[in-house]
Scaffold this motif. Structure first.
Motif, PDB file in Angstrom:
ATOM      1  N   LEU A 202     -44.391 117.367 -77.591  1.00  0.00           N
ATOM      2  CA  LEU A 202     -43.091 116.567 -77.433  1.00  0.00           C
ATOM      3  C   LEU A 202     -42.458 116.588 -76.080  1.00  0.00           C
ATOM      4  CD1 LEU A 202     -41.422 117.173 -80.893  1.00  0.00           C
ATOM      5  CD2 LEU A 202     -42.761 115.191 -80.046  1.00  0.00           C
ATOM      6  N   SER A 203     -42.577 117.573 -75.503  1.00  0.00           N
ATOM      7  CA  SER A 203     -41.964 117.965 -74.007  1.00  0.00           C
ATOM      8  C   SER A 203     -42.911 117.042 -73.076  1.00  0.00           C
ATOM      9  CB  SER A 203     -42.183 119.288 -73.694  1.00  0.00           C
ATOM     10  OG  SER A 203     -41.117 120.142 -74.472  1.00  0.00           O
ATOM     11  N   ILE A 204     -44.181 117.129 -73.222  1.00  0.00           N
ATOM     12  CA  ILE A 204     -44.924 116.116 -72.311  1.00  0.00           C
ATOM     13  C   ILE A 204     -44.665 114.780 -72.600  1.00  0.00           C
ATOM     14  CG2 ILE A 204     -47.520 115.505 -71.912  1.00  0.00           C
ATOM     15  CD1 ILE A 204     -48.335 118.433 -72.698  1.00  0.00           C
ATOM     16  N   LEU A 205     -44.545 114.429 -73.758  1.00  0.00           N
ATOM     17  CA  LEU A 205     -44.308 112.815 -73.910  1.00  0.00           C
ATOM     18  C   LEU A 205     -42.870 112.368 -73.326  1.00  0.00           C
ATOM     19  CD1 LEU A 205     -45.389 112.400 -77.780  1.00  0.00           C
ATOM     20  CD2 LEU A 205     -46.455 111.613 -75.374  1.00  0.00           C
ATOM     21  N   ILE A 206     -41.767 113.436 -73.398  1.00  0.00           N
ATOM     22  CA  ILE A 206     -40.605 113.293 -72.984  1.00  0.00           C
ATOM     23  C   ILE A 206     -40.499 112.944 -71.393  1.00  0.00           C
ATOM     24  CG2 ILE A 206     -38.282 114.322 -72.595  1.00  0.00           C
ATOM     25  CD1 ILE A 206     -38.337 115.135 -75.430  1.00  0.00           C
ATOM     26  N   VAL A 207     -41.167 113.944 -70.892  1.00  0.00           N
ATOM     27  CA  VAL A 207     -41.499 113.775 -69.297  1.00  0.00           C
ATOM     28  C   VAL A 207     -42.077 112.512 -68.911  1.00  0.00           C
ATOM     29  CG1 VAL A 207     -42.649 114.867 -67.279  1.00  0.00           C
ATOM     30  CG2 VAL A 207     -41.444 116.336 -68.969  1.00  0.00           C
ATOM     31  N   MET A 208     -43.381 112.118 -69.457  1.00  0.00           N
ATOM     32  CA  MET A 208     -43.891 110.969 -69.234  1.00  0.00           C
ATOM     33  C   MET A 208     -43.131 109.761 -69.607  1.00  0.00           C
ATOM     34  SD  MET A 208     -47.804 111.930 -70.674  1.00  0.00           S
ATOM     35  CE  MET A 208     -48.542 110.806 -69.836  1.00  0.00           C
ATOM     36  N   THR A 209     -42.107 109.682 -70.461  1.00  0.00           N
ATOM     37  CA  THR A 209     -41.525 108.686 -70.744  1.00  0.00           C
ATOM     38  C   THR A 209     -40.264 108.544 -69.809  1.00  0.00           C
ATOM     39  OG1 THR A 209     -41.655 108.709 -73.146  1.00  0.00           O
ATOM     40  CG2 THR A 209     -39.855 107.556 -72.445  1.00  0.00           C
ATOM     41  N   TRP A 210     -39.923 109.577 -69.295  1.00  0.00           N
ATOM     42  CA  TRP A 210     -38.918 109.652 -68.410  1.00  0.00           C
ATOM     43  C   TRP A 210     -39.282 109.002 -66.940  1.00  0.00           C
ATOM     44  CZ3 TRP A 210     -33.672 111.130 -68.485  1.00  0.00           C
ATOM     45  CH2 TRP A 210     -33.100 111.288 -67.299  1.00  0.00           C
ATOM     46  N   PHE A 211     -40.632 109.272 -66.729  1.00  0.00           N
ATOM     47  CA  PHE A 211     -41.128 108.897 -65.357  1.00  0.00           C
ATOM     48  C   PHE A 211     -41.375 107.115 -65.655  1.00  0.00           C
ATOM     49  CE2 PHE A 211     -42.023 113.250 -64.097  1.00  0.00           C
ATOM     50  CZ  PHE A 211     -41.210 112.981 -62.962  1.00  0.00           C
ATOM     51  N   GLN A 212     -42.060 106.948 -66.892  1.00  0.00           N
ATOM     52  CA  GLN A 212     -42.214 105.471 -67.283  1.00  0.00           C
ATOM     53  C   GLN A 212     -41.067 104.788 -67.054  1.00  0.00           C
ATOM     54  OE1 GLN A 212     -45.188 104.111 -67.275  1.00  0.00           O
ATOM     55  NE2 GLN A 212     -44.822 102.209 -67.911  1.00  0.00           N
ATOM     56  N   LEU A 213     -39.989 105.153 -67.626  1.00  0.00           N
ATOM     57  CA  LEU A 213     -38.910 104.491 -67.326  1.00  0.00           C
ATOM     58  C   LEU A 213     -38.204 104.155 -66.119  1.00  0.00           C
ATOM     59  CD1 LEU A 213     -36.486 106.296 -70.214  1.00  0.00           C
ATOM     60  CD2 LEU A 213     -37.038 103.881 -70.015  1.00  0.00           C
ATOM     61  N   LYS A 214     -38.405 105.103 -64.947  1.00  0.00           N
ATOM     62  CA  LYS A 214     -38.106 104.844 -63.564  1.00  0.00           C
ATOM     63  C   LYS A 214     -38.992 103.565 -63.024  1.00  0.00           C
ATOM     64  CE  LYS A 214     -36.932 109.481 -62.226  1.00  0.00           C
ATOM     65  NZ  LYS A 214     -37.418 110.641 -61.365  1.00  0.00           N
ATOM     66  N   HIS A 215     -40.229 103.232 -63.764  1.00  0.00           N
ATOM     67  CA  HIS A 215     -40.921 101.936 -63.374  1.00  0.00           C
ATOM     68  C   HIS A 215     -40.012 100.669 -63.590  1.00  0.00           C
ATOM     69  CE1 HIS A 215     -43.909 104.938 -62.008  1.00  0.00           C
ATOM     70  NE2 HIS A 215     -44.328 105.019 -63.330  1.00  0.00           N
ATOM     71  N   TRP A 216     -39.341 100.758 -64.390  1.00  0.00           N
ATOM     72  CA  TRP A 216     -38.700  99.588 -65.009  1.00  0.00           C
ATOM     73  C   TRP A 216     -37.135  99.394 -64.489  1.00  0.00           C
ATOM     74  CZ3 TRP A 216     -40.100  95.709 -68.222  1.00  0.00           C
ATOM     75  CH2 TRP A 216     -41.317  96.059 -68.767  1.00  0.00           C
ATOM     76  N   ARG A 217     -36.924 100.042 -63.453  1.00  0.00           N
ATOM     77  CA  ARG A 217     -35.511 100.072 -62.578  1.00  0.00           C
ATOM     78  C   ARG A 217     -35.164  98.533 -62.119  1.00  0.00           C
ATOM     79  NH1 ARG A 217     -35.246 105.268 -59.132  1.00  0.00           N
ATOM     80  NH2 ARG A 217     -37.474 104.537 -58.721  1.00  0.00           N
ATOM     81  N   THR A 218     -36.289  98.052 -61.351  1.00  0.00           N
ATOM     82  CA  THR A 218     -36.387  96.729 -60.649  1.00  0.00           C
ATOM     83  C   THR A 218     -37.471  96.203 -60.892  1.00  0.00           C
ATOM     84  OG1 THR A 218     -36.880  97.747 -58.451  1.00  0.00           O
ATOM     85  CG2 THR A 218     -34.753  97.824 -58.948  1.00  0.00           C
ATOM     86  N   ASP A 219     -37.425  94.896 -60.236  1.00  0.00           N
ATOM     87  CA  ASP A 219     -38.420  94.105 -60.379  1.00  0.00           C
ATOM     88  C   ASP A 219     -39.755  94.810 -59.207  1.00  0.00           C
ATOM     89  OD1 ASP A 219     -37.446  92.225 -61.656  1.00  0.00           O
ATOM     90  OD2 ASP A 219     -36.905  90.883 -59.799  1.00  0.00           O
ATOM     91  N   LEU A 220     -39.251  95.218 -58.333  1.00  0.00           N
ATOM     92  CA  LEU A 220     -40.008  95.926 -57.062  1.00  0.00           C
ATOM     93  C   LEU A 220     -40.632  97.100 -57.628  1.00  0.00           C
ATOM     94  CD1 LEU A 220     -41.166  95.779 -54.114  1.00  0.00           C
ATOM     95  CD2 LEU A 220     -38.985  97.362 -53.549  1.00  0.00           C
ATOM     96  N   SER A 221     -39.967  98.120 -58.232  1.00  0.00           N
ATOM     97  CA  SER A 221     -40.398  99.312 -58.854  1.00  0.00           C
ATOM     98  C   SER A 221     -41.531  99.176 -60.059  1.00  0.00           C
ATOM     99  CB  SER A 221     -39.591 100.385 -59.456  1.00  0.00           C
ATOM    100  OG  SER A 221     -38.695  99.604 -60.422  1.00  0.00           O
ATOM    101  N   LEU A 222     -41.352  98.032 -60.718  1.00  0.00           N
ATOM    102  CA  LEU A 222     -42.322  97.649 -61.958  1.00  0.00           C
ATOM    103  C   LEU A 222     -43.549  97.008 -61.569  1.00  0.00           C
ATOM    104  CD1 LEU A 222     -42.534  97.377 -65.178  1.00  0.00           C
ATOM    105  CD2 LEU A 222     -41.679  95.330 -64.924  1.00  0.00           C
ATOM    106  N   PHE A 223     -43.492  96.088 -60.921  1.00  0.00           N
ATOM    107  CA  PHE A 223     -44.727  95.350 -60.306  1.00  0.00           C
ATOM    108  C   PHE A 223     -45.292  96.097 -59.340  1.00  0.00           C
ATOM    109  CE2 PHE A 223     -42.074  91.896 -61.894  1.00  0.00           C
ATOM    110  CZ  PHE A 223     -43.061  91.499 -63.194  1.00  0.00           C
ATOM    111  N   GLU A 224     -44.791  97.132 -58.515  1.00  0.00           N
ATOM    112  CA  GLU A 224     -45.669  97.741 -57.746  1.00  0.00           C
ATOM    113  C   GLU A 224     -46.445  98.713 -58.395  1.00  0.00           C
ATOM    114  OE1 GLU A 224     -43.419  98.004 -53.182  1.00  0.00           O
ATOM    115  OE2 GLU A 224     -43.145  99.293 -54.754  1.00  0.00           O
ATOM    116  N   HIS A 225     -45.785  99.498 -59.522  1.00  0.00           N
ATOM    117  CA  HIS A 225     -46.499 100.390 -60.214  1.00  0.00           C
ATOM    118  C   HIS A 225     -47.470  99.769 -60.890  1.00  0.00           C
ATOM    119  CE1 HIS A 225     -47.252 103.447 -63.089  1.00  0.00           C
ATOM    120  NE2 HIS A 225     -46.916 102.421 -64.177  1.00  0.00           N
ATOM    121  N   THR A 226     -47.365  98.467 -61.325  1.00  0.00           N
ATOM    122  CA  THR A 226     -48.425  97.751 -62.174  1.00  0.00           C
ATOM    123  C   THR A 226     -49.690  97.554 -61.221  1.00  0.00           C
ATOM    124  OG1 THR A 226     -46.866  96.382 -63.566  1.00  0.00           O
ATOM    125  CG2 THR A 226     -48.830  95.757 -63.276  1.00  0.00           C
ATOM    126  N   LEU A 227     -49.267  97.245 -59.934  1.00  0.00           N
ATOM    127  CA  LEU A 227     -50.637  97.242 -59.373  1.00  0.00           C
ATOM    128  C   LEU A 227     -51.403  98.256 -59.034  1.00  0.00           C
ATOM    129  CD1 LEU A 227     -49.493  94.721 -56.232  1.00  0.00           C
ATOM    130  CD2 LEU A 227     -51.056  94.188 -58.023  1.00  0.00           C
TER     131      LEU A 227
END
Length: 714
Positions: A398-423
């Protein structure tokens, strides 16, 4: 005995309540950062801030639209209404739109726990599948993407279906049955993907409710069990009828709006191969959620060995869960839950250009959570591991999943962060390049936008959106010939109203108004709801002197969206030129009510009011215009004229002095200021202003006569 039983029940309710609180607080804390995220330029404009019906908030007209529209290739009336309610309550405060998704996610998590706690009697396992549902990184997309409100809302209602069905199954009654049917209907109105829920109810009948049982032929009770199972199937007929109706409606909408791909575009064999491989990728990402992206392109080719391997692995899984169904019934229930609920979005019926999507697992992944949780519980008992080791393993996972979700959420902050991560995590992602191009274009970084669009076109030469967007960059740079070439290429690939509109815009810039008219008319023929095309048609006809036609098209634009400030403003200007000041005031007032900080609207509204002698009202709007834009010469001049008529000479003179400080060539300011100076007996200064007036307008008779009079008096 009764006292003891009541005490145990009270303790159980307290423990369940504490689990619900823990689930809610954990989920809220984990997803709280989305309250500071922005809108995403991927469906969010269509679904929220560029949607005129959503922007009106909750009213009867918008609700009617929600139930009848095929807008955005979708039929999801309840999801539309939820967005309207957000606008009604929060306006465009984006944080609250995000938090609404989070609250639905929290609600689904708690109901999932309560449902499985009731139907299985297992506290730990029910809590564990619920926390997995709450924190898994694959669910970030559904929760952090405002446009995916349909996901979180439909699953919230789907969870209520399961909860109410659990109550009905334990103690059947017509009322409880209707409650289940009601929640199912509401869920379908949020997102049609819930069409598979009747199958999930049958699975729950098998395990853990044990309403459906199978006995060998000829054994005692075999006939009764057949009758019982047939009754359970009959019980689901109303659910299946609703699912079939919504399924047919959705199929028609997707086909009618062109969202569904033909077999020529995506062959059946490729679809089947992609579906099989996607199932395995979903399983992999459940255990190891890395490389998550908002868009996964369909691979250009599918290796036959990958296809055969995927088919073999899935076949083996089916065989194992079938063989073990008697001893471990949760395995077949969990597997079929996962497999069946993913079928509508597996890509066999291809809608859109994605190979798969994280959001598709939002409800389906519960099946795998059931398999893993109850399977691990049985393994612990079999190996007699006690409580410490399983607890440590659970905390680590559960700790590992929480950390991974926390970082994944950061990619959704803006268009730039989301699509740069997608690339970074995908290959040949033409959509991500296109979206980054849009972002750079809005920021005015044209060279960067051109590079991104060009890369998207290189990967997908037939990607008309990127071609059209590249044309828009050249248009803004004044390279109209290259822009026109790209717009025409895009139009040949995919006839779109927006492309026809862009071609018309090129002709406008080149002064070819009649050619522009033809393309605007084609645009509204292709998309009768294209408001901007109606508006621009009005502008062109106005330029050609055909004001009646201009007004007609502008009024049509208002029928599409009665709350469009730009259209009201343009109509107000046209009526003002026609000297129809009452109509001008009505439209300009409407525009000012929608966009009160538009200085031009406030200024023109003040001028129109002044024409009808409504000077006090005019002053209010002219003053407002000057608060927004203090250097607005027209508003200053008009305000000075009203003050002059009211005999407020000092205030009027101040307005004219401000005008001349900004632009010393404004003749009216010089002339009116000379009148004030004459009234004040300051003839020498008045003479200077009159001389200036005649320097700009030598034939102005009034100024000539007034100058001679001033010179005689001196």
């Amino acid at each position: 005995m009764n006292v003891r039983k009541r005490g145990e029940e009270a303790a159980s309710r307290f423990r369940d309540g504490m689990m619900c609180v823990l689930l809610a607080l954990t989920t809220l804390a984990l997803f709280w950062p989305v309250s500071h995220h922005s809108f995403i330029n991927f469906d969010d404009p269509l679904f929220v801030f560029n949607n005129p019906f959503i922007q009106r908030g909750l009213n009867l007209e918008s609700i009617r639209w929600a139930f009848t529209t095929t807008y955005a290739n979708s039929w999801q009336p309840l999801a539309w209404i939820s967005h309207m309610l957000d606008i009604q309550l929060f306006g465009l405060a984006v944080g609250w739109h995000h938090l609404t998704n989070v609250f639905f996610h929290i609600g689904s998590t708690i109901i999932l726990f309560m449902t499985f706690r009731r139907i299985t009697g297992h506290y730990i396992q029910s809590g564990f599948i619920s926390i997995l549902f709450a924190i898994h990184p694959l669910h970030v997309e559904s929760v952090a993407w405002i446009a995916e409100r349909k996901d979180v809302l439909s699953v919230f209602l789907g969870m209520l279906v399961l909860w109410s069905y659990g109550r009905y199954a334990v103690s059947p009654s017509p009322f409880r049955y209707l409650i289940v049917l009601l929640f199912f209907s509401l869920g379908l109105l949020s997102k049609p993907m819930l069409v598979t829920v009747p199958c999930v109810l049958l699975l729950l009948d098998y395990w853990p409710l044990q309403r459906m049982q199978f006995a060998p032929p000829g054994s005692h009770g075999h006939g009764f069990q057949i009758s019982r199972n047939l009754w359970l199937l009959w019980e689901k007929v109303p659910f299946l009828a609703l699912a079939l109706g919504v399924g047919i409606t959705t199929f028609w909408v997707k086909n009618y709006t062109g969202a569904m791909h033909s077999l020529e575009h995506t062959p059946l064999l490729k679809r089947l191969g992609n579906a099989l491989i996607s199932y395995l990728i979903y399983i992999e990402k459940m255990f190891y959620p890395r490389g998550l992206a908002v868009f996964y392109p369909i691979p250009k080719t599918i290796d036959s060995w990958h296809l055969i391997g995927a088919g073999c692995i899935l076949t083996v899984i089916f065989w194992v869960v079938l063989v073990k169904r008697t001893r471990y019934p949760y395995l077949i229930v969990g597997w079929l839950w996962f497999f069946i609920t993913l079928l509508p979005v597996s890509g066999i019926i291809q809608v859109g250009s994605q190979a798969m999507a994280d959001r598709y697992t939002y409800f389906s992944l519960i099946g795998l959570f059931i398999m893993v949780t109850w399977g691990f519980s049985d393994l612990v008992q079999k190996l007699r591991l006690g409580r410490t080791i399983p607890l440590i393993l659970a905390v680590v996972v559960l700790s590992i999943l929480i950390v991974m979700t926390w970082f994944q959420l950061k990619h959704w902050r803006t268009d730039l962060s989301l699509f740069e991560h997608t690339l970074k995590v995908t290959t040949d992602n033409y959509l991500a390049y296109n979206k980054l191009g849009v972002y750079a274009y809005k920021e005015g970084r044209y060279d960067e936008a051109i590079a991104h669009y060009s890369e998207a076109i290189k990967i997908a030469p037939g990607y008309s959106d990127a071609i059209n967007n590249l044309g828009a960059v050249y248009f803004d740079q004044g390279n109209f010939s290259e822009a026109l070439k790209l717009f025409r290429t895009s139009l040949e690939i995919t006839p779109q109203a927006k492309t026809l509109h862009n071609i018309a815009s090129v002709y406008i810039k080149q002064g070819q108004l009649k050619q522009a008219l033809g393309h605007y008319l084609q645009a509204i023929e292709l998309d009768p709801g294209f408001k901007l095309a109606y508006h621009n048609l009005g502008l062109v006809y106005s330029s050609l002197g055909e004001n009646e036609r201009a007004i007609s098209y502008l009024e049509q634009a208002l029928r599409i969206n009665p709350y469009d400030a730009l259209v009201h403003h343009t109509l107000g200007i046209l009526f003002y030129r026609e000297q129809n000041y009452e109509s001008a005031i009505n439209h300009l007032a409407a525009a000012a009510g929608i966009e009160p900080d538009n200085a031009q609207t406030q200024s023109k509204l003040g001028a129109a009011l002044a024409r009808l002698g409504r000077n006090e009202e005019a002053l209010i709007h002219l003053t407002k215009a000057l608060e927004i834009n203090p250097s607005d010469v027209v508003s200053l001049s008009n305000k000075g004229t009203i003050l002059l008529k009211q005999g407020q000479l000092i205030e009027a003179a101040e307005c004219y002095h401000q005008v001349l400080e900004i632009d010393s060539s404004v003749v009216e300011a010089h002339f009116n200021l000379s009148l004030i100076l004459i009234e004040q007996g300051r003839l020498e200064q008045a003479e200077k202003h009159l001389i200036t007036v005649l320097r700009f307008r030598p034939g102005m008779t009034m100024a000539q006569n007034l100058l001679r009079k001033v010179q005689r008096q001196r």
